[in-house]
Design a protein around this motif. Structure first.
Motif, short mmCIF file in Angstrom:
data_model
loop_
_atom_site.label_atom_id
_atom_site.label_comp_id
_atom_site.label_asym_id
_atom_site.label_seq_id
_atom_site.Cartn_x
_atom_site.Cartn_y
_atom_site.Cartn_z
N PRO A 150 0.82 -1.22 0.00
CA PRO A 150 0.00 0.00 0.00
C PRO A 150 0.86 1.27 0.00
N PRO A 151 0.33 2.37 -0.55
CA PRO A 151 1.11 3.61 -0.62
C PRO A 151 1.11 4.38 0.69
N THR A 152 0.57 3.78 1.74
CA THR A 152 0.22 4.52 2.95
C THR A 152 1.40 4.93 3.82
N PHE A 153 2.42 4.08 3.92
CA PHE A 153 3.56 4.36 4.80
C PHE A 153 4.85 4.40 3.98
#
Lengths: 302, 188
Positions: A150-153
């Motif tokens: 995911p691009p989240t962290f």
């Protein structure tokens, strides 16, 4: 933190179990006298990954109370967690069967049940060896892919994370395999020469340090990723990072292994201390990866 | 003898939030809680102070699930409990969820919370049951300044959709690559 200690322990145990299997598979290549390392690695792998998997189930929300829902986990081919579910489901029994296939003596209490099974798996040892190797590498890497997708962290959203997880898995796995092998040989009154293993381990540690530096460098260059790196290096998590990961897990063991392999130095105690430090550092690293992950957008108060 | 067949109506829903009309009263947040029985201590939708537009000035912004067309939560959900309806709304099938929290981890907008009591994540579902019944989402219905509109991108005559198509309303953080379906009129 979406995922806390149970998942950190799983990441550690899963990586360690996978690495122990790989260390065990490498043992015959290192020397004939190291069959005990092969048995030790194989024996640790299945139970370690199984305990870790148990922690994952414990960390589930409703799935912990309604375990039949776990069957749904096998269904989304695009989710790394589905891949992981398949990998773990296959790895644990294959590792246990492989351990049985290389065992020297069956526990007397289980002898009647295990003897016929032992005869079958001993014949399939080569197939089990290859299967266990492929599944061990998958187990060691997929968690890194899962966290990095995911691009989240920004700290996690890069391909160096799977590489770091593989390096940590190899190192911690080798440590636990050697430790268990020492215990097994000690019981038989045999002194196990550890020089070649210490030399291999120095190489693994140098590799892991390089990957760790590259990972921190790439993360520091990403927006918000720099915040994570700051937390690790000078911020709230710095004591765990410098003491746990760097001192106990990397530099300390490297010094111990160098001293152990030095001419005239064959102190088993030095090697033992190094191996134990690697395990402490491995757990600290897995925890920090989760704890230092700062989201790319500030979390709304939902 | 002919059977009347109803042609399937195709929709592609999006939300337009006009921040120039928002007074930050949180009526939308409260209506959402009431409509969806959101548990104590959590919200599906909230007003957050957020820097917007060229000035970067902080404004009240309605923040909830962005119903991304390329949603990380849909990709990573191992059980397919989170899925996207053909009309674009991202929903959770609570009967399939195991509570692994990978979706909460994966959402870059932080739009999900975990309902600890049920052991299941939850988020805005655009009041899809109201939409299916021909009603507006609770937030749209309630907003005193008419700052929130449901857009149907499949309807060429839809006024809210026109604001998206003209570029007047833009998504937040399109650089994350998830193609969000909530669009904001940001003003100056």
């Amino acid at each position: 933190m979406v995922w806390g200690w149970p998942v950190a322990w799983y990441l550690f145990l899963g990586g360690m179990g996978a690495g122990a299997m790989l260390a065990g598979l490498a043992a015959p290549l290192v020397g004939k006298q190291y069959a005990v390392v092969e048995r030790a690695g194989a024996a640790v792998a299945g139970p370690a990954v199984a305990v870790g998997t148990g922690l994952l189930v414990f960390d589930l929300g409703i799935g912990r109370h309604e375990p039949w829902r776990i069957a749904y986990l096998y269904l989304n081919g695009s989710s790394p967690m589905t891949w992981g579910t398949w990998i773990l489901t296959l790895f644990v029994p294959v590792a246990l069967l492989y351990a049985l296939s290389v065992t020297e003596s069956l526990p007397s209490r289980w002898e009647r049940v295990l003897t016929p099974l032992h005869r079958v798996v001993a014949r399939a040892r080569q197939v089990l060896r290859v299967t266990a190797g492929v599944l061990a590498v998958s187990t060691a890497i997929y968690t890194g892919v899962l966290l990095s997708m995911p691009p989240t962290f920004p700290l996690l959203n890069n391909w160096l994370l799977p590489a770091l997880f593989l390096a940590s898995a190899l190192s911690t796995g080798l440590s636990v395999a050697v430790l268990v092998a020492l215990v097994l040989e000690h019981r038989r009154g045999v002194q196990l020469g550890l020089h070649p293993w210490s030399r291999i381990h120095i190489g693994l540690l140098v590799g892991e340090i390089a990957v760790l530096l590259a990972w921190l460098g790439v993360s520091a260059g990403a927006p918000v990723g720099a915040e994570s790196v700051q937390m690790l290096v000078t911020g709230a998590l710095a004591p765990v990072f410098w003491l746990g990961v760097v001192a106990f897990g990397l530099v300390g063991p490297a010094i111990a292994f160098v001293a152990e392999t030095a001419p005239g130095g064959h102190s088993c105690r030095l090697a033992l201390t190094g191996e134990a430090g690697v395990l402490v550092g491995g757990l600290a690293l897995r925890y920090l990866v989760l704890a230092a992950a700062v989201p790319i957008l500030a979390r709304p108060p939902l | 003898m002919s059977t009347a067949t109803v042609a399937p109506v195709r929709h592609r829903y999006a939300l337009v939030v006009d921040t120039t009309r928002c007074i930050g009263c949180e009526a939308c947040s409260v209506a959402c809680r009431a409509e969806n029985n959101v548990p104590e201590g959590h919200w599906r939708s909230r007003i957050v102070a957020y820097p917007l537009g060229k000035s970067g000035q902080t404004r009240p912004v309605k923040w909830a699930c962005m119903h991304c067309a390329d949603a990380p939560c849909v990709t990573v959900c191992p059980t397919k409990a989170t899925y996207q309806r053909p009309d674009g709304i991202v929903v959770i099938d609570a009967d399939r969820c195991v509570g692994c929290k990978y979706c909460v981890f994966a959402c870059p907008y932080g739009a999900r919370y975990v309902d600890e009591e049920r052991g299941i994540p939850d988020k805005c579902d655009l009041c899809h049951e109201r939409i299916d019944a021909g009603l507006q989402p609770a937030c749209v219905q309630t907003c005193v300044g008419r700052a929130i509109s449901l857009a149907d991108l499949a309807d060429p005559n839809d006024e809210a959709a026109a604001r998206i198509n003209s570029g007047e309303a833009k998504p937040l953080h399109p650089e994350l690559g998830t193609k969000p379906s909530v669009y904001y009129v940001m003003g100056r």
